[in-house]
Design a protein around this motif. Structure first.
Motif, PDB file in Angstrom:
ATOM      1  N   UNK A   1     -17.311   1.329  36.434  1.00  0.00           N
ATOM      2  CA  UNK A   1     -17.195   2.781  36.544  1.00  0.00           C
ATOM      3  C   UNK A   1     -17.589   3.181  37.953  1.00  0.00           C
ATOM      4  N   UNK A   2     -16.754   4.004  38.589  1.00  0.00           N
ATOM      5  CA  UNK A   2     -16.975   4.402  39.974  1.00  0.00           C
ATOM      6  C   UNK A   2     -18.336   5.070  40.123  1.00  0.00           C
ATOM      7  N   UNK A   3     -19.063   4.649  41.140  1.00  0.00           N
ATOM      8  CA  UNK A   3     -20.407   5.165  41.372  1.00  0.00           C
ATOM      9  C   UNK A   3     -20.430   6.104  42.573  1.00  0.00           C
ATOM     10  N   UNK A   4     -21.092   7.226  42.395  1.00  0.00           N
ATOM     11  CA  UNK A   4     -21.262   8.166  43.509  1.00  0.00           C
ATOM     12  C   UNK A   4     -22.153   7.527  44.574  1.00  0.00           C
ATOM     13  N   UNK A   5     -21.868   7.834  45.825  1.00  0.00           N
ATOM     14  CA  UNK A   5     -22.673   7.301  46.910  1.00  0.00           C
ATOM     15  C   UNK A   5     -22.309   5.898  47.325  1.00  0.00           C
ATOM     16  N   UNK A   6     -21.210   5.352  46.773  1.00  0.00           N
ATOM     17  CA  UNK A   6     -20.783   3.995  47.114  1.00  0.00           C
ATOM     18  C   UNK A   6     -19.570   3.985  48.041  1.00  0.00           C
ATOM     19  N   UNK A   7     -19.281   5.136  48.669  1.00  0.00           N
ATOM     20  CA  UNK A   7     -18.144   5.199  49.580  1.00  0.00           C
ATOM     21  C   UNK A   7     -16.822   5.363  48.848  1.00  0.00           C
ATOM     22  N   UNK A   8     -15.732   5.228  49.599  1.00  0.00           N
ATOM     23  CA  UNK A   8     -14.404   5.453  49.021  1.00  0.00           C
ATOM     24  C   UNK A   8     -14.077   4.465  47.908  1.00  0.00           C
ATOM     25  N   UNK A   9     -14.559   3.243  48.053  1.00  0.00           N
ATOM     26  CA  UNK A   9     -14.250   2.224  47.045  1.00  0.00           C
ATOM     27  C   UNK A   9     -15.172   2.301  45.838  1.00  0.00           C
ATOM     28  N   UNK A  10     -16.245   3.092  45.938  1.00  0.00           N
ATOM     29  CA  UNK A  10     -17.102   3.350  44.784  1.00  0.00           C
ATOM     30  C   UNK A  10     -17.705   2.126  44.154  1.00  0.00           C
TER      31      UNK A  10
ATOM     32  N   UNK B   1      -9.000  -6.668  38.105  1.00  0.00           N
ATOM     33  CA  UNK B   1     -10.144  -5.778  38.313  1.00  0.00           C
ATOM     34  C   UNK B   1      -9.703  -4.333  38.346  1.00  0.00           C
ATOM     35  N   UNK B   2     -10.470  -3.473  37.684  1.00  0.00           N
ATOM     36  CA  UNK B   2     -10.158  -2.041  37.635  1.00  0.00           C
ATOM     37  C   UNK B   2     -11.411  -1.224  37.915  1.00  0.00           C
ATOM     38  N   UNK B   3     -11.271  -0.197  38.737  1.00  0.00           N
ATOM     39  CA  UNK B   3     -12.349   0.749  38.991  1.00  0.00           C
ATOM     40  C   UNK B   3     -12.069   1.995  38.161  1.00  0.00           C
ATOM     41  N   UNK B   4     -12.955   2.312  37.236  1.00  0.00           N
ATOM     42  CA  UNK B   4     -12.727   3.408  36.302  1.00  0.00           C
ATOM     43  C   UNK B   4     -13.343   4.698  36.828  1.00  0.00           C
ATOM     44  N   UNK B   5     -12.690   5.838  36.635  1.00  0.00           N
ATOM     45  CA  UNK B   5     -13.281   7.113  37.050  1.00  0.00           C
ATOM     46  C   UNK B   5     -14.475   7.452  36.170  1.00  0.00           C
ATOM     47  N   UNK B   6     -15.409   8.219  36.718  1.00  0.00           N
ATOM     48  CA  UNK B   6     -16.591   8.590  35.932  1.00  0.00           C
ATOM     49  C   UNK B   6     -16.334   9.893  35.185  1.00  0.00           C
TER      50      UNK B   6
END
Length: 297
Positions: free
Chosen positions: A208-217, A238-243
């Motif tokens: 799950x995309x994390x705030x404060x981790x830049x564009x790639x989250x 690999x998938x980056x999921x929206x929060x």
């Protein structure tokens, strides 16, 4: 949902020389109707790895603190005698059931008062490669075995394969979703799951995309764990999921999207007190997952 461009299918995968395996699988038994489901899951895993299966039957004696007053001593003696008789019947039945299994096995019995029982279970589970138990869904299960499950998570040193109530084992664990977070607990869960990951036909990494981790989250960490698994001969996507929701809800939705048979996740990245009072990914997954979860701390 963002698909990460880097997948282990694009990384050179060395042919594995030897895959790790489980040699000792343990299943928690309590004399309830859920025993049969836990046994079915545990036997299927043990058979895949030609492992020995140990049934650990826990018979909780009544809490003496509940029997105060003038007649408390006699009452607690009677209650303990009744619990032991019930334990004898359950132990005999489970021993007969294990005699029909197709893998090497034994049944062990632990019988003690609350608090002491959990300590005994921790000692027993330390020598098993994988422990199968029920996912503590709902008030009743949490009250009865929540502390025991938590003790195994924190003190066994091994992975805990949790079966949702009523969930029958599938023919094989073909698709696995790894809920990746850049934490020690997630790394431990992946390590404990390696034998099952090696047998899977599809392994998906999701974070799950994390705030404060830049564009790639946080996607950089996904690339590293994908490369690590590739060196074990395990191809991943690999998938980056929206929060958009809680981490547990997003992971569970992704697990259903990819038709996962198993979720792998770290347990208790925050303190237990914070998880149970304020909520957290571990607590939410344990309460809501309708798929088996392999967790480690």
């Amino acid at each position: 949902m963002n698909q990460i461009a880097m997948t282990s299918s694009t990384i050179g995968i060395a042919k594995p020389i030897l895959k790790a395996g489980y040699k000792d699988v343990m299943v928690h038994l309590d004399g309830s109707v859920e025993d049969e489901l836990r046994i079915a899951h545990a036997e299927a895993i043990a058979a895949q790895f030609e492992a020995r299966l140990t049934g650990l039957y826990t018979n909780a004696l009544p809490d003496a603190a509940l029997y105060a007053g003038e007649f408390g001593t006699a009452a607690i003696v009677d209650a303990c005698d009744a619990a032991r008789r019930a334990g004898d019947a359950n132990h005999a039945r489970l021993t007969q059931r294990f005699a029909r299994l197709g893998v090497a096995n034994e049944v062990r019995r632990l019988e003690s008062f609350p608090g002491l029982l959990e300590k005994g279970v921790a000692t027993e589970t330390r020598w098993a490669d994988l422990i199968v138990a029920s996912c503590p869904h709902g008030t009743f299960d949490c009250e009865r075995w929540g502390n025991l499950i938590e003790t195994i998570m924190f003190n066994s040193g091994h992975g805990l394969y949790l079966v949702p109530p009523g969930f029958k084992p599938r023919q094989a664990i073909r698709t696995v979703l790894i809920g990746w977070v850049d934490t020690r607990e997630a790394a431990r869960a992946v390590s404990e799951a390696l034998p099952l990951l090696g047998l899977a036909t599809q392994v998906h990494l999701a974070s799950v995309q994390e705030a404060g981790k830049g564009k790639l989250g946080g996607a950089e960490a996904l690339a590293d764990i994908a490369s690590h698994l590739a060196r074990h001969g395990i191809a991943t996507t690999a998938s980056l999921l929206p929060d958009n929701d809680t981490a547990a809800a997003m992971l569970l939705a992704e697990a259903h999207r990819v038709s996962a048979d198993l979720i792998v996740a770290g347990a208790y990245g925050h303190t237990r007190l914070r998880e149970w009072i304020l909520g957290g990914a571990t607590y939410d997954l344990l309460q809501s997952s309708n798929l088996p979860i392999l967790m480690a701390h």
